[in-house]
Design a protein around this motif. Structure first.
Motif, PDB file in Angstrom:
ATOM      1  N   ARG A  45       0.824  -1.206   0.000  1.00  0.00           N
ATOM      2  CA  ARG A  45       0.000   0.000   0.000  1.00  0.00           C
ATOM      3  C   ARG A  45       0.859   1.256   0.000  1.00  0.00           C
ATOM      4  NH1 ARG A  45      -2.533   0.537   6.098  1.00  0.00           N
ATOM      5  NH2 ARG A  45      -0.651   0.039   7.284  1.00  0.00           N
ATOM      6  N   LEU A  46       2.184   1.114   0.184  1.00  0.00           N
ATOM      7  CA  LEU A  46       3.079   2.262   0.168  1.00  0.00           C
ATOM      8  C   LEU A  46       3.847   2.378  -1.145  1.00  0.00           C
ATOM      9  CD1 LEU A  46       4.488   2.346   3.804  1.00  0.00           C
ATOM     10  CD2 LEU A  46       2.641   3.684   2.798  1.00  0.00           C
ATOM     11  N   ASP A  47       3.420   1.673  -2.192  1.00  0.00           N
ATOM     12  CA  ASP A  47       4.059   1.819  -3.506  1.00  0.00           C
ATOM     13  C   ASP A  47       4.037   3.270  -3.982  1.00  0.00           C
ATOM     14  OD1 ASP A  47       4.764  -0.795  -3.705  1.00  0.00           O
ATOM     15  OD2 ASP A  47       3.323  -1.332  -5.276  1.00  0.00           O
ATOM     16  N   VAL A  49       4.513   5.831  -2.291  1.00  0.00           N
ATOM     17  CA  VAL A  49       5.525   6.588  -1.562  1.00  0.00           C
ATOM     18  C   VAL A  49       6.927   6.093  -1.915  1.00  0.00           C
ATOM     19  CG1 VAL A  49       6.394   7.200   0.734  1.00  0.00           C
ATOM     20  CG2 VAL A  49       3.924   7.048   0.323  1.00  0.00           C
ATOM     21  N   MET A  50       7.110   4.782  -1.847  1.00  0.00           N
ATOM     22  CA  MET A  50       8.420   4.186  -2.075  1.00  0.00           C
ATOM     23  C   MET A  50       8.673   3.845  -3.534  1.00  0.00           C
ATOM     24  SD  MET A  50       8.141   1.474   1.099  1.00  0.00           S
ATOM     25  CE  MET A  50       9.774   0.780   0.915  1.00  0.00           C
ATOM     26  N   GLY A  51       7.591   3.704  -4.312  1.00  0.00           N
ATOM     27  CA  GLY A  51       7.698   3.074  -5.609  1.00  0.00           C
ATOM     28  C   GLY A  51       7.720   1.563  -5.416  1.00  0.00           C
ATOM     29  N   PRO A  52       7.321   0.780  -6.430  1.00  0.00           N
ATOM     30  CA  PRO A  52       7.394  -0.675  -6.295  1.00  0.00           C
ATOM     31  C   PRO A  52       8.842  -1.140  -6.367  1.00  0.00           C
ATOM     32  CG  PRO A  52       6.687  -0.078  -8.501  1.00  0.00           C
ATOM     33  CD  PRO A  52       6.756   1.198  -7.719  1.00  0.00           C
ATOM     34  N   PRO A  53       9.168  -2.286  -5.754  1.00  0.00           N
ATOM     35  CA  PRO A  53      10.543  -2.786  -5.849  1.00  0.00           C
ATOM     36  C   PRO A  53      10.903  -3.131  -7.290  1.00  0.00           C
ATOM     37  CG  PRO A  53       9.088  -4.444  -4.887  1.00  0.00           C
ATOM     38  CD  PRO A  53       8.292  -3.185  -4.990  1.00  0.00           C
ATOM     39  N   HIS A  54      12.138  -2.843  -7.674  1.00  0.00           N
ATOM     40  CA  HIS A  54      12.575  -3.121  -9.045  1.00  0.00           C
ATOM     41  C   HIS A  54      12.938  -4.581  -9.243  1.00  0.00           C
ATOM     42  CE1 HIS A  54      12.382   1.090  -9.908  1.00  0.00           C
ATOM     43  NE2 HIS A  54      13.357   1.418  -9.071  1.00  0.00           N
ATOM     44  N   ASP A  55      13.312  -5.273  -8.175  1.00  0.00           N
ATOM     45  CA  ASP A  55      13.630  -6.690  -8.316  1.00  0.00           C
ATOM     46  C   ASP A  55      12.386  -7.513  -8.011  1.00  0.00           C
ATOM     47  OD1 ASP A  55      13.995  -5.645  -5.698  1.00  0.00           O
ATOM     48  OD2 ASP A  55      15.120  -7.411  -5.073  1.00  0.00           O
ATOM     49  N   ARG A  56      11.910  -8.212  -9.010  1.00  0.00           N
ATOM     50  CA  ARG A  56      10.719  -9.035  -8.868  1.00  0.00           C
ATOM     51  C   ARG A  56      11.137 -10.448  -8.488  1.00  0.00           C
ATOM     52  NH1 ARG A  56       6.328  -5.786  -8.324  1.00  0.00           N
ATOM     53  NH2 ARG A  56       6.424  -4.068  -9.812  1.00  0.00           N
ATOM     54  N   GLY A  98       9.681  -3.732   7.143  1.00  0.00           N
ATOM     55  CA  GLY A  98       8.301  -3.345   7.393  1.00  0.00           C
ATOM     56  C   GLY A  98       7.398  -3.805   6.258  1.00  0.00           C
ATOM     57  N   GLY A  99       6.180  -3.249   6.253  1.00  0.00           N
ATOM     58  CA  GLY A  99       5.209  -3.620   5.233  1.00  0.00           C
ATOM     59  C   GLY A  99       3.869  -4.020   5.815  1.00  0.00           C
ATOM     60  N   ALA A 300       2.200   9.371   4.664  1.00  0.00           N
ATOM     61  CA  ALA A 300       2.126   8.196   3.790  1.00  0.00           C
ATOM     62  C   ALA A 300       0.764   7.524   3.828  1.00  0.00           C
ATOM     63  CB  ALA A 300       3.201   7.181   4.198  1.00  0.00           C
ATOM     64  N   PHE A 301      -0.081   7.876   4.802  1.00  0.00           N
ATOM     65  CA  PHE A 301      -1.342   7.164   5.003  1.00  0.00           C
ATOM     66  C   PHE A 301      -2.522   8.117   4.894  1.00  0.00           C
ATOM     67  CE2 PHE A 301       2.005   5.187   7.563  1.00  0.00           C
ATOM     68  CZ  PHE A 301       1.996   3.899   7.054  1.00  0.00           C
ATOM     69  N   PRO A 302      -3.581   7.717   4.209  1.00  0.00           N
ATOM     70  CA  PRO A 302      -4.773   8.572   4.136  1.00  0.00           C
ATOM     71  C   PRO A 302      -5.473   8.668   5.480  1.00  0.00           C
ATOM     72  CG  PRO A 302      -5.226   6.411   3.187  1.00  0.00           C
ATOM     73  CD  PRO A 302      -3.761   6.436   3.487  1.00  0.00           C
ATOM     74  N   GLU A 303      -6.237   9.728   5.658  1.00  0.00           N
ATOM     75  CA  GLU A 303      -7.022   9.866   6.882  1.00  0.00           C
ATOM     76  C   GLU A 303      -8.102   8.799   6.938  1.00  0.00           C
ATOM     77  OE1 GLU A 303      -8.753  13.629   7.645  1.00  0.00           O
ATOM     78  OE2 GLU A 303      -6.933  14.768   7.189  1.00  0.00           O
ATOM     79  N   GLY A 304      -8.379   8.343   8.139  1.00  0.00           N
ATOM     80  CA  GLY A 304      -9.520   7.477   8.363  1.00  0.00           C
ATOM     81  C   GLY A 304     -10.558   8.205   9.188  1.00  0.00           C
ATOM     82  N   PRO A 305     -11.783   7.667   9.270  1.00  0.00           N
ATOM     83  CA  PRO A 305     -12.840   8.341  10.040  1.00  0.00           C
ATOM     84  C   PRO A 305     -12.461   8.606  11.492  1.00  0.00           C
ATOM     85  CG  PRO A 305     -13.747   6.569   8.703  1.00  0.00           C
ATOM     86  CD  PRO A 305     -12.263   6.454   8.593  1.00  0.00           C
ATOM     87  N   ASN A 306     -11.658   7.722  12.080  1.00  0.00           N
ATOM     88  CA  ASN A 306     -11.248   7.894  13.472  1.00  0.00           C
ATOM     89  C   ASN A 306      -9.793   8.331  13.589  1.00  0.00           C
ATOM     90  OD1 ASN A 306     -13.795   7.046  14.375  1.00  0.00           O
ATOM     91  ND2 ASN A 306     -13.182   4.900  14.242  1.00  0.00           N
TER      92      ASN A 306
END
Length: 415
Positions: A45-47, A49-56, A98-99, A300-306
């Motif tokens: 969910r942080l792609d 921000v970080m971009g996806p990893p280049h090594d698959r 992390g992740g 990095a994270f959207p607001e939530g209702p709480n």
């Protein structure tokens, strides 16, 4: 310290595991096949921000792998090597990624420890662990949970038993991790079986308020997961498991209203984590802790209702306040504790000093982090220049238990 050439070994298998079963340790050094599988997982969910990893990497349940980066070439295996003498060898830093307990892998190029090992004359290990439902599901007749935590414990034991082959000192092991990796280390600090296996800990942006869920909460999450999974969890496909996991996450977001809370993670009051929520299991005379957060972690994270408010307010609630309280708990338990706040805001980035922005300062390379949105318009030389100062502080802490004077824009914190 002078830079030197290093050798990155791996992926190496440190354990094996049947689905929903505890890990079985691998004795000695066993290379993983191919490029080394990573735990089945959705995109992070942080792609953004970080971009996806280049090594698959291939996704596989045979994913209990690690890499070792050292200035010393590994001793050929099998070879008779004398038992290590405590106090000899290089300091060892063991990384847990992390992740949100749902994505990432220790063998990714993001977590290559070559720069840290070369500049600071240390050994860097980066380990994977099971994620999501495969790692943390609690469901009667299927899993008691905390399998990912048990994986990390086995990685730590493997390092203790084998790191001398790479020039490392098993008596000077520092765990360092970010976000879910930092929460994992916090759980290991409370885990009796981990007592004495490591000497120091670095907790980077640990969202302490969601560190552990109760057994009752985990069982309810398991029931939600089972209701979404139209198959036997023991034989369901990876695609079916990940689909049910995503649906469970959506259910919990509606119930909790906090975008930071992942659906799966460590669970208290189980056989693998019997300590109470306020109990630490470490030897109080032999533990140093460095902890901190990034000034704009919550960008990095959207607001939530709480979880409403500006980035600074949300970061204070999720990171600053609970981590400051943790500082006091650790000191009362006998640890030496140091705190920091990172205010590094890369030029041209919309995210500021966001969650994960310190990772390229410690691990990885220009190629691994190329195009990461959180780095904005910075040339790699600028990232690496400040990174060298941060790597020096982390290695100094691993070597002595004190990070020394922290480089600006990193602020040392008193409680």
């Amino acid at each position: 310290m002078n830079d030197q050439s290093v050798v990155r070994s791996g992926p190496l298998r440190f354990a094996t595991a049947e689905r929903f079963s505890p890990p079985v340790p691998v004795r000695g050094v066993e290379p993983a096949h191919g490029s080394g599988g990573i735990c089945p997982q959705p995109p992070s969910r942080l792609d953004k921000v970080m971009g996806p990893p280049h090594d698959r990497r291939p996704q596989s349940e045979d994913c209990l792998h690690l890499s070792v980066t050292s200035p010393t070439a590994p001793v050929p295996v099998p070879a008779r090597v004398p038992a290590p003498v405590p106090g000899t060898g290089r300091p060892v830093l063991l990384w847990f990624h992390g992740g949100g307990f749902s994505s990432g892998a220790g063998v990714l190029d993001w977590y290559d420890g070559s720069a840290l090992a070369a500049e600071q004359d240390v050994v860097v290990v980066s380990a994977g662990y099971r994620l999501g439902a495969l790692g943390y599901l609690v469901l009667d007749g299927v899993s008691e949970g905390n399998l990912g935590l048990l994986d990390q414990l086995e990685a730590l034991r493997w390092v203790r038993d084998n790191i001398h082959l790479y020039g490392g000192d098993p008596g000077r092991i520092t765990l360092f991790g970010q976000s879910a990796g930092a929460l994992s280390i916090l759980r290991l600090l409370r885990m009796p079986e981990a007592r004495g296996l490591f000497r120091r800990a670095v907790l980077q942006s640990a969202p302490v308020s969601i560190a552990t869920r109760s057994l009752a909460e985990a069982r309810e999450t398991g029931r939600l997961f089972a209701a979404h999974l139209d198959a036997d969890p023991h034989t369901a496909s990876h695609e079916a498991l990940l689909t049910a996991q995503a649906q469970t996450a959506a259910d919990l977001q509606q119930l909790v209203g906090n975008t930071l809370v992942p659906p799966f993670g460590p669970v208290a009051d189980t056989r693998s984590l019997p300590a109470g929520p306020e109990d630490f299991a470490f030897d109080p005379t032999a533990m140093d802790v460095l902890y901190g957060w990034n000034a704009d972690d919550m960008s990095a994270f959207p607001e939530g209702p709480n979880d409403q408010g500006g980035v600074a307010e949300r970061t204070h609630r999720a990171y600053e306040s609970p981590l400051t309280a943790l500082h006091g708990e650790l000191e009362r338990a006998g640890a030496r504790v140091y705190g920091y706040r990172l205010d590094w805001r890369p030029r041209g980035s919309a995210y500021g000093a966001t969650h994960c922005v310190e990772l390229p300062l410690l691990l990885g390379s220009a190629a691994a982090w190329h195009g990461a949105p959180m780095l904005g318009d910075l040339d790699w030389s600028e990232v690496d220049g400040f990174g060298r100062e941060v790597r020096t502080a982390w290695a100094t802490f691993a070597r002595t238990g004190d990070p020394g004077v922290l480089p600006a824009p990193m602020t040392a914190l008193d409680r």
